[in-house]
Design an enzyme around this catalytic site. Structure first.
Site, mmCIF file in Angstrom:
data_model
loop_
_atom_site.group_PDB
_atom_site.id
_atom_site.type_symbol
_atom_site.label_atom_id
_atom_site.label_comp_id
_atom_site.label_asym_id
_atom_site.label_seq_id
_atom_site.Cartn_x
_atom_site.Cartn_y
_atom_site.Cartn_z
ATOM 1 N N ARG A 38 0.848 -1.181 0.000
ATOM 2 C CA ARG A 38 0.000 0.000 0.000
ATOM 3 C C ARG A 38 0.889 1.238 0.000
ATOM 4 O O ARG A 38 2.027 1.193 0.467
ATOM 5 C CB ARG A 38 -0.917 -0.016 1.220
ATOM 6 C CG ARG A 38 -1.899 -1.173 1.180
ATOM 7 C CD ARG A 38 -2.827 -1.178 2.378
ATOM 8 N NE ARG A 38 -3.730 -2.319 2.324
ATOM 9 C CZ ARG A 38 -4.674 -2.560 3.221
ATOM 10 N NH1 ARG A 38 -4.834 -1.749 4.257
ATOM 11 N NH2 ARG A 38 -5.463 -3.614 3.095
ATOM 12 N N ASP A 64 -2.806 1.426 -4.354
ATOM 13 C CA ASP A 64 -3.917 1.663 -3.451
ATOM 14 C C ASP A 64 -5.024 0.674 -3.794
ATOM 15 O O ASP A 64 -5.668 0.779 -4.854
ATOM 16 C CB ASP A 64 -4.417 3.100 -3.601
ATOM 17 C CG ASP A 64 -5.562 3.434 -2.652
ATOM 18 O OD1 ASP A 64 -6.017 2.516 -1.925
ATOM 19 O OD2 ASP A 64 -5.999 4.594 -2.652
ATOM 20 N N LEU A 65 -5.258 -0.303 -2.917
ATOM 21 C CA LEU A 65 -6.208 -1.369 -3.212
ATOM 22 C C LEU A 65 -7.651 -0.884 -3.228
ATOM 23 O O LEU A 65 -8.551 -1.657 -3.567
ATOM 24 C CB LEU A 65 -6.038 -2.516 -2.216
ATOM 25 C CG LEU A 65 -4.655 -3.191 -2.204
ATOM 26 C CD1 LEU A 65 -4.645 -4.361 -1.237
ATOM 27 C CD2 LEU A 65 -4.241 -3.640 -3.592
ATOM 28 N N LYS A 66 -7.873 0.370 -2.857
ATOM 29 C CA LYS A 66 -9.212 0.948 -2.950
ATOM 30 C C LYS A 66 -9.436 1.669 -4.278
ATOM 31 O O LYS A 66 -10.536 2.162 -4.537
ATOM 32 C CB LYS A 66 -9.436 1.924 -1.790
ATOM 33 C CG LYS A 66 -9.409 1.257 -0.426
ATOM 34 C CD LYS A 66 -9.623 2.267 0.695
ATOM 35 C CE LYS A 66 -9.568 1.590 2.064
ATOM 36 N NZ LYS A 66 -9.764 2.571 3.172
ATOM 37 N N ARG A 95 -13.909 -8.902 -1.388
ATOM 38 C CA ARG A 95 -14.467 -7.546 -1.340
ATOM 39 C C ARG A 95 -13.666 -6.560 -2.173
ATOM 40 O O ARG A 95 -14.209 -5.562 -2.660
ATOM 41 C CB ARG A 95 -14.545 -7.068 0.119
ATOM 42 C CG ARG A 95 -15.606 -7.816 0.935
ATOM 43 C CD ARG A 95 -15.894 -7.125 2.262
ATOM 44 N NE ARG A 95 -14.769 -7.157 3.170
ATOM 45 C CZ ARG A 95 -14.531 -8.170 4.033
ATOM 46 N NH1 ARG A 95 -15.337 -9.231 4.045
ATOM 47 N NH2 ARG A 95 -13.513 -8.118 4.849
ATOM 48 N N GLY A 129 -5.908 -13.287 15.690
ATOM 49 C CA GLY A 129 -5.078 -14.198 16.467
ATOM 50 C C GLY A 129 -3.622 -13.990 16.141
ATOM 51 O O GLY A 129 -3.268 -13.250 15.213
ATOM 52 N N HIS A 130 -2.763 -14.636 16.906
ATOM 53 C CA HIS A 130 -1.328 -14.626 16.655
ATOM 54 C C HIS A 130 -0.771 -16.020 16.883
ATOM 55 O O HIS A 130 -1.468 -16.923 17.381
ATOM 56 C CB HIS A 130 -0.622 -13.595 17.545
ATOM 57 C CG HIS A 130 -0.657 -12.200 17.004
ATOM 58 N ND1 HIS A 130 -0.048 -11.853 15.810
ATOM 59 C CD2 HIS A 130 -1.227 -11.068 17.485
ATOM 60 C CE1 HIS A 130 -0.240 -10.565 15.580
ATOM 61 N NE2 HIS A 130 -0.957 -10.062 16.573
ATOM 62 N N ASP A 131 0.488 -16.177 16.544
ATOM 63 C CA ASP A 131 1.184 -17.464 16.632
ATOM 64 C C ASP A 131 0.856 -18.205 17.925
ATOM 65 O O ASP A 131 0.519 -19.393 17.917
ATOM 66 C CB ASP A 131 2.690 -17.210 16.525
ATOM 67 C CG ASP A 131 3.547 -18.452 16.682
ATOM 68 O OD1 ASP A 131 3.560 -19.034 17.791
ATOM 69 O OD2 ASP A 131 4.225 -18.841 15.718
ATOM 70 N N ILE A 132 0.959 -17.520 19.050
ATOM 71 C CA ILE A 132 0.760 -18.168 20.343
ATOM 72 C C ILE A 132 -0.628 -18.804 20.445
ATOM 73 O O ILE A 132 -0.796 -19.866 21.050
ATOM 74 C CB ILE A 132 1.000 -17.153 21.485
ATOM 75 C CG1 ILE A 132 1.041 -17.852 22.846
ATOM 76 C CG2 ILE A 132 -0.060 -16.048 21.481
ATOM 77 C CD1 ILE A 132 1.487 -16.937 23.976
ATOM 78 N N ASP A 160 3.967 -19.133 12.984
ATOM 79 C CA ASP A 160 4.197 -18.204 11.881
ATOM 80 C C ASP A 160 5.082 -18.795 10.791
ATOM 81 O O ASP A 160 4.767 -18.696 9.603
ATOM 82 C CB ASP A 160 4.856 -16.922 12.398
ATOM 83 C CG ASP A 160 3.854 -15.972 13.039
ATOM 84 O OD1 ASP A 160 2.639 -16.204 12.897
ATOM 85 O OD2 ASP A 160 4.289 -15.002 13.676
#
Length: 355
Positions: A38, A64-66, A95, A129-132, A160
């Site tokens: 971006r 710009d993905l928009k 989307r 969420g994350h790796d943990i 990850d």
């Protein structure tokens, strides 16, 4: 040499962690990876504060993905690509007008790699969420830590990078191979919770065969055994011991002066492991790490010093093999694995010029 993946083109939608790691693996071995950032977000050539090893060897464009014009440009790029890798939450690409139905219609042989924590479906799919969290749900985190203590997470290596990025790199190449044979691309649903689970395959084998207790720190490979653990030395550093096989265990006892000690004879009896670990703990504290290296290096004990991130690149073995390299003053791991016929080009933090 351009690397084993010369001729492969991958579009990478900028992200953090596992997606960039997967694309680093591909780019390291010669793939042309075009990173779509971006505007004003990604690392720039020469911007020292933004150097990122995971983003090495890339071409880079800002879009710009928009912006409908940017979406049209991406669809044009996709027509010439073998694969894309994106790490958005489920539904985001749809989307944007860049979902699998659209892009596979533009390029039927496209491999559409989707990197998420929870996967594209299931009750937790839309959640953060994350790796943990991913390794916790997979059952992997439960196994890390000392007996009687709380789970200790191994940085973010298992979710990850092992269960995420590495599996995505494998998935991309497997799907590209399939597309070359069939002419049909497909979607890769690469979820870190799945990846962490499959990394535990051998542990589940032990569990299913009654050779593993479903608790921390009491098993053969989780710190329960006295002959498979780390030990502190007199200078506050550590060594690692992995003397599982009988002949290696015999060498351990020989080099520690315990060869004739009857207490150490029943190696595989878990009932004596805690006491023998106490004895080895006291013994290793009598010498420095370098002293133990002088005694155990060059033997089949299955021994290695526990090196810090700064120490590891300087170890003679790593130095001789070139396991670490330096670019722009930053030390980083060299590409792996090694291809003797098509060696990887030397990585560059500055990226690659557009072809």
């Amino acid at each position: 040499m351009a690397g084993a993946l010369e001729g492969l083109t991958v579009l990478e939608f900028a992200g953090i962690g596992p997606g960039p790691f997967a694309c680093m693996m591909l780019a390291d071995h010669g793939a042309r990876v075009i990173r779509i950032d971006r505007p004003s977000k990604g690392a720039r050539v020469g911007d020292e504060g933004q150097r990122d090893i995971l983003n090495r060897n890339r071409e880079r464009i800002e879009l710009d993905l928009k912006d409908p014009l940017a979406i049209a440009q991406i669809r044009d790029l996709v027509k010439q690509a073998d694969a894309i890798v994106e790490g958005f939450r489920p539904g985001v690409m749809e989307r944007l007008g860049l979902g699998p139905d659209v892009l596979l219609a533009d390029n039927p042989k496209l491999v559409f790699g989707r990197m998420t924590g929870w996967g594209q479906d299931g009750p937790m799919a839309p959640l953060a969420g994350h790796d943990i969290n991913y390794i916790a749900l997979a059952g992997a985190l439960h196994g890390f830590g000392q007996a009687g203590g709380k789970p200790q997470f191994p940085i973010n290596l298992v979710g990850d990078f092992g269960g995420g990025g590495m599996l995505m790199a494998f998935g991309v190449m497997a799907a590209v191979f399939s597309a070359q044979q069939t002419g049909q691309g497909q979607v890769i649903d690469c979820a870190m919770v799945d990846g962490a689970a499959i990394l535990s395959a051998m542990t589940y084998t032990f569990l299913g065969n009654g050779r593993w207790k479903d608790e921390r720190g009491v098993n053969l490979l989780d710190g329960g055994a006295h002959f498979y653990d780390t030990y502190e030395t007199s200078d506050g550093k550590y060594v690692s011991i992995g003397s599982i096989e009988p002949q290696f265990y015999a060498l351990l006892l020989e080099k520690t002066g315990l060869a004739n000690d009857p207490e150490f004879a029943p190696q595989m009896d878990p009932r004596v492991w805690p006491k023998l670990k106490e004895r080895l703990t006291a013994l290793f504290l009598t010498k420095t790490r370098d002293d133990w290296c002088a005694i155990m290096d060059g033997t089949d004990i299955c021994f290695a010093p526990v090196l810090s991130l700064r120490e590891a690149p300087k170890h003679p073995h790593n130095a001789q093999r070139g396991s670490f390299i330096e670019d722009q003053g930053m030390v980083m791991p060299a590409p792996a694995p090694r291809f003797l016929g098509t060696p990887a080009p030397r990585p560059s933090l500055a990226g690659r010029s557009k072809g």
